[in-house]
Design an enzyme around this catalytic site. Structure first.
Site, PDB file in Angstrom:
ATOM      1  N   CYS A  60       0.829  -1.209   0.000  1.00  0.00           N
ATOM      2  CA  CYS A  60       0.000   0.000   0.000  1.00  0.00           C
ATOM      3  C   CYS A  60       0.863   1.260   0.000  1.00  0.00           C
ATOM      4  O   CYS A  60       2.018   1.248   0.427  1.00  0.00           O
ATOM      5  CB  CYS A  60      -0.916  -0.007   1.219  1.00  0.00           C
ATOM      6  SG  CYS A  60      -2.334   1.097   1.028  1.00  0.00           S
ATOM      7  N   ASP A  65      -6.542  -3.160  11.451  1.00  0.00           N
ATOM      8  CA  ASP A  65      -5.362  -2.307  11.539  1.00  0.00           C
ATOM      9  C   ASP A  65      -5.267  -1.717  12.941  1.00  0.00           C
ATOM     10  O   ASP A  65      -6.201  -1.810  13.740  1.00  0.00           O
ATOM     11  CB  ASP A  65      -5.467  -1.178  10.498  1.00  0.00           C
ATOM     12  CG  ASP A  65      -4.109  -0.619  10.083  1.00  0.00           C
ATOM     13  OD1 ASP A  65      -3.118  -0.840  10.806  1.00  0.00           O
ATOM     14  OD2 ASP A  65      -4.052   0.052   9.037  1.00  0.00           O
TER      15      ASP A  65
END
Length: 200
Positions: A6, A127
């Protein structure tokens, strides 16, 4: 097991992933992120991205119509939502575009995970905090999760093997493949190799 790199921002980042072929890459459209890029930048990078790699757009509380436009104009293949998006908004995006949606969850308790078990999102992403912290969270909190999920937060070569044991659909890395705040081609190669070795 899949792998997502990412926060790509440069052409050399695209060259690295085209060489090592993770399953997904992420473009961050959240302006507060140090990895933010504009839609125009993402479009240029997407044109150079291998068609075998899916581009994920990372959004925080953007209007659903704007996200749909990113899909319609082929800037992204999947949307990753990091804000306070509702089930109604997720459902609308999926219905309007026919594309997958990932809902990111900040995990600090088991209840954070349980709350989203019946979500219409195709995947969850677990996360630490709002993402981009470079820190892990207590992976024991996601043991009862039943939905396919991306595992993110503080993952790198030092803990990739342990991360892969958690049963995630995909491992999601950003800072873990960076050196001095920029994507590092060798670290991307090492991580992709580690995941491929684990798959076999």
């Amino acid at each position: 097991m899949k792998i997502k790199i990412c926060g790509l921002t440069r052409e050399q980042d695209i060259q690295a992933v085209n060489q090592w072929m993770p399953d997904y890459i992420g473009f961050v459209f959240a302006e507060k992120s140090r990895r933010y890029i504009s839609k125009q930048q993402a479009e240029r990078l997407k044109k150079k991205l291998s068609s075998d790699i899916q581009a994920v757009g990372v959004f925080v509380n953007e209007p659903k119509e704007k996200i749909a436009r990113f899909f319609m104009e082929n800037t992204i293949d999947i949307a990753q939502l990091h804000g306070q998006e509702t089930e109604e908004e997720i459902s609308w995006i999926k219905e309007q575009t026919g594309k997958p949606v990932i809902k990111a969850i900040s995990v600090s308790a088991e209840t954070d995970v349980q709350y989203w078990q019946n979500s219409c999102a195709d995947y969850l992403l677990f996360d630490n905090g709002t993402g981009g912290t470079g820190l892990t969270f207590d992976w024991n909190l996601i043991k009862k999760n039943k939905k396919p999920y991306f595992l993110a937060g503080g993952i790198g070569l030092h803990n990739i093997t342990e991360a892969m044991k958690q049963g995630a659909y995909a491992i999601d890395l950003s800072g873990g493949v960076e050196t001095d705040g920029q994507k590092d081609a060798k670290k991307i190669a090492d991580i992709v190799h580690s995941v491929r070795m684990y798959r076999t």
